[in-house]
Scaffold this motif. Sequence first.
Motif, PDB file in Angstrom:
ATOM      1  N   LYS A  52      -7.303   0.492 -13.546  1.00 59.01           N
ATOM      2  CA  LYS A  52      -6.036   0.995 -14.054  1.00 59.01           C
ATOM      3  C   LYS A  52      -5.650   2.285 -13.337  1.00 59.01           C
ATOM      4  N   GLY A  53      -4.401   2.356 -12.914  1.00 61.28           N
ATOM      5  CA  GLY A  53      -3.933   3.553 -12.233  1.00 61.28           C
ATOM      6  C   GLY A  53      -4.148   3.548 -10.738  1.00 61.28           C
ATOM      7  N   SER A  54      -4.681   2.451 -10.198  1.00 60.30           N
ATOM      8  CA  SER A  54      -4.942   2.388  -8.761  1.00 60.30           C
ATOM      9  C   SER A  54      -3.633   2.252  -7.985  1.00 60.30           C
ATOM     10  N   ASP A  55      -3.709   2.504  -6.682  1.00 56.87           N
ATOM     11  CA  ASP A  55      -2.528   2.372  -5.826  1.00 56.87           C
ATOM     12  C   ASP A  55      -2.009   0.945  -5.778  1.00 56.87           C
ATOM     13  N   PHE A  56      -2.854  -0.031  -6.039  1.00 60.37           N
ATOM     14  CA  PHE A  56      -2.392  -1.420  -6.016  1.00 60.37           C
ATOM     15  C   PHE A  56      -1.347  -1.651  -7.113  1.00 60.37           C
ATOM     16  N   TYR A  57      -1.599  -1.141  -8.296  1.00 65.97           N
ATOM     17  CA  TYR A  57      -0.623  -1.261  -9.377  1.00 65.97           C
ATOM     18  C   TYR A  57       0.692  -0.586  -8.979  1.00 65.97           C
ATOM     19  N   GLU A  58       0.589   0.586  -8.371  1.00 64.65           N
ATOM     20  CA  GLU A  58       1.777   1.329  -7.969  1.00 64.65           C
ATOM     21  C   GLU A  58       2.520   0.619  -6.845  1.00 64.65           C
ATOM     22  N   GLY A  59       1.775   0.065  -5.914  1.00 68.35           N
ATOM     23  CA  GLY A  59       2.400  -0.645  -4.808  1.00 68.35           C
ATOM     24  C   GLY A  59       3.158  -1.874  -5.265  1.00 68.35           C
ATOM     25  N   ILE A  60       2.578  -2.613  -6.196  1.00 68.83           N
ATOM     26  CA  ILE A  60       3.254  -3.790  -6.738  1.00 68.83           C
ATOM     27  C   ILE A  60       4.488  -3.385  -7.545  1.00 68.83           C
ATOM     28  N   ARG A  61       4.373  -2.298  -8.301  1.00 70.21           N
ATOM     29  CA  ARG A  61       5.537  -1.812  -9.064  1.00 70.21           C
ATOM     30  C   ARG A  61       6.717  -1.511  -8.135  1.00 70.21           C
ATOM     31  N   ALA A  62       6.431  -0.761  -7.067  1.00 69.90           N
ATOM     32  CA  ALA A  62       7.499  -0.323  -6.170  1.00 69.90           C
ATOM     33  C   ALA A  62       8.077  -1.473  -5.356  1.00 69.90           C
ATOM     34  N   ALA A  63       7.230  -2.443  -5.014  1.00 67.92           N
ATOM     35  CA  ALA A  63       7.683  -3.537  -4.148  1.00 67.92           C
ATOM     36  C   ALA A  63       8.281  -4.710  -4.911  1.00 67.92           C
ATOM     37  N   LEU A  64       7.699  -5.046  -6.063  1.00 71.71           N
ATOM     38  CA  LEU A  64       8.074  -6.285  -6.732  1.00 71.71           C
ATOM     39  C   LEU A  64       8.662  -6.127  -8.124  1.00 71.71           C
ATOM     40  N   VAL A  65       8.313  -5.057  -8.821  1.00 71.39           N
ATOM     41  CA  VAL A  65       8.809  -4.888 -10.192  1.00 71.39           C
ATOM     42  C   VAL A  65      10.114  -4.093 -10.184  1.00 71.39           C
ATOM     43  N   ASP A  66      10.033  -2.817  -9.839  1.00 74.25           N
ATOM     44  CA  ASP A  66      11.240  -1.985  -9.771  1.00 74.25           C
ATOM     45  C   ASP A  66      12.008  -2.187  -8.467  1.00 74.25           C
ATOM     46  N   LYS A  67      11.306  -2.659  -7.448  1.00 76.91           N
ATOM     47  CA  LYS A  67      11.895  -2.923  -6.133  1.00 76.91           C
ATOM     48  C   LYS A  67      12.616  -1.692  -5.568  1.00 76.91           C
ATOM     49  N   CYS A  68      12.019  -0.541  -5.810  1.00 77.73           N
ATOM     50  CA  CYS A  68      12.616   0.700  -5.322  1.00 77.73           C
ATOM     51  C   CYS A  68      12.116   1.070  -3.926  1.00 77.73           C
ATOM     52  N   GLY A  69      10.972   0.502  -3.537  1.00 75.30           N
ATOM     53  CA  GLY A  69      10.430   0.805  -2.223  1.00 75.30           C
ATOM     54  C   GLY A  69       9.933   2.227  -2.080  1.00 75.30           C
ATOM     55  N   GLU A  70       9.653   2.889  -3.213  1.00 79.12           N
ATOM     56  CA  GLU A  70       9.200   4.276  -3.182  1.00 79.12           C
ATOM     57  C   GLU A  70       7.953   4.461  -4.033  1.00 79.12           C
TER      58      GLU A  70
END
Length: 271
Positions: free
Chosen positions: A216-234
């Motif tokens: 929990k809290g790893s960069d993988f979770y954050e990377g998926i959030r930015a790329a596929l969930v919020d799609k903000c790319g940031e």
Amino acid sequence: LLQQHLSLSIHGKYRVATENTIFAMPETKIGLFPDVGGTWWIPRLKLYRDRQRKGVVGGVGNYLALTGARLKGDDLIYAGIATHFIPSERLNELKLALIDATNNSTQSLGDCVAGVLMSFHDEKVNVDLDKAFLSKNRKEIDQAFDGKQSVEDIVSTLESVKSDSQFAKTTLDTLKQMSPTSLKVTLEALIRGSKVQSIEEALDMEYRMSQAFMRKGSDFYEGIRAALVDKCGEPQWNPSSLEGVTNGFVDKFFDDLGDRELCLSGGSSKL
């Protein structure tokens, strides 16, 4: 082809590319690492023109794994990732020829397939390896990525030549987008993967790594959030810099899992 699809086929004897083929290993951009056997085959990548030179690998594997560079068919032939280049307009013809060969040949399946593929493959007509991206930038790729023991060394080399190199500038910009943790763990995995004796050992190691990336809290979770969930790319990487990713932090991705070990290698594959 993305990494997961490629890693299922890269271990096969024959790998066909066309002018439409696109290849990439984008894992460091989503906070992960090139898995599914990537730590086995990437350090052993044998470039097309170097196949007769024992021990020659160069920096191409590290470059592809860390930057997620997108390659086309000519680069895949150059890198040895694809074994044959066949125009897409001939794929249906190839399929029919393979069916005919396997139905009518007295040779083993592999032998008859090889003959058919070679009858469709013509590197001199379909591929100009000298114009491939990897070929044109091979000297700089090797200079920056070959044999480096840290991502900082790679960045330092690129920084030292960026005033005279568009390749260095572009590559630095790319690396700055990636998860610092993923970059460091990936390079360490490739170094360790080059020392294992079998793909089973590499997969055992990758399983340990995957469990660490699932925390929990790893960069993988954050990377998926930015790329596929919020799609903000940031993505907001943590740590946010290479300096913040210590050697001790990296080592934790390779910790023994005790009774949760995968054990494909049948023994200890701890590096």
